[in-house]
Design a protein around this motif. Structure first.
Motif: not given
Length: 123
Positions: A1-4, A17-18, A32-35, A46-53
């Protein structure tokens, strides 16, 4: 987990976080995930952006949330293939370009861009 990051939008607490890869010498962001805080517990990620962003910096100005994010080849010899986005959201769930005329804010070799607002008026 990074950039919380935590933000509060419309009285709801969100956690972003990603997830990165497992190789300690390679930068390979997954997504990037959102809770969302729901009562005394958190929703599932929940994944919220394009993979790798990667969403890099969040900020709030006049009740609107803003985030810079980047996508592309970074930390490689292929400099210049990074795309930067600058998005906004009122509710922490729906994100859209801060400037609809410029969905891609930047394309080049810089990834981790910060920003700040001055005393001007945001339209």
């Amino acid at each position: 987990m990074r950039e919380p990051y935590f933000i509060v939008a419309e009285e709801v607490l969100f956690f972003f976080f990603f997830k990165a890869g497992t190789n300690p010498i390679e930068f390979s962001p997954d997504n990037v995930y959102r809770m969302q805080r729901e009562g005394n517990s958190w929703s599932e990620p929940e994944a919220i952006v394009e993979p790798g962003e990667v969403m890099w910096q969040f900020s709030e100005e006049n009740g609107t949330h803003f985030v810079s994010s980047y996508f592309g080849e970074h930390y490689t010899a292929n400099l210049g293939s990074i795309v930067l986005h600058f998005n906004k959201s009122a509710d922490g769930i729906s994100w859209e370009p801060a400037d609809e005329q410029n969905i891609i804010s930047y394309s080049g070799g810089i990834s981790e861009v910060g920003f700040a607002f001055d005393l001007g008026i945001w339209l």
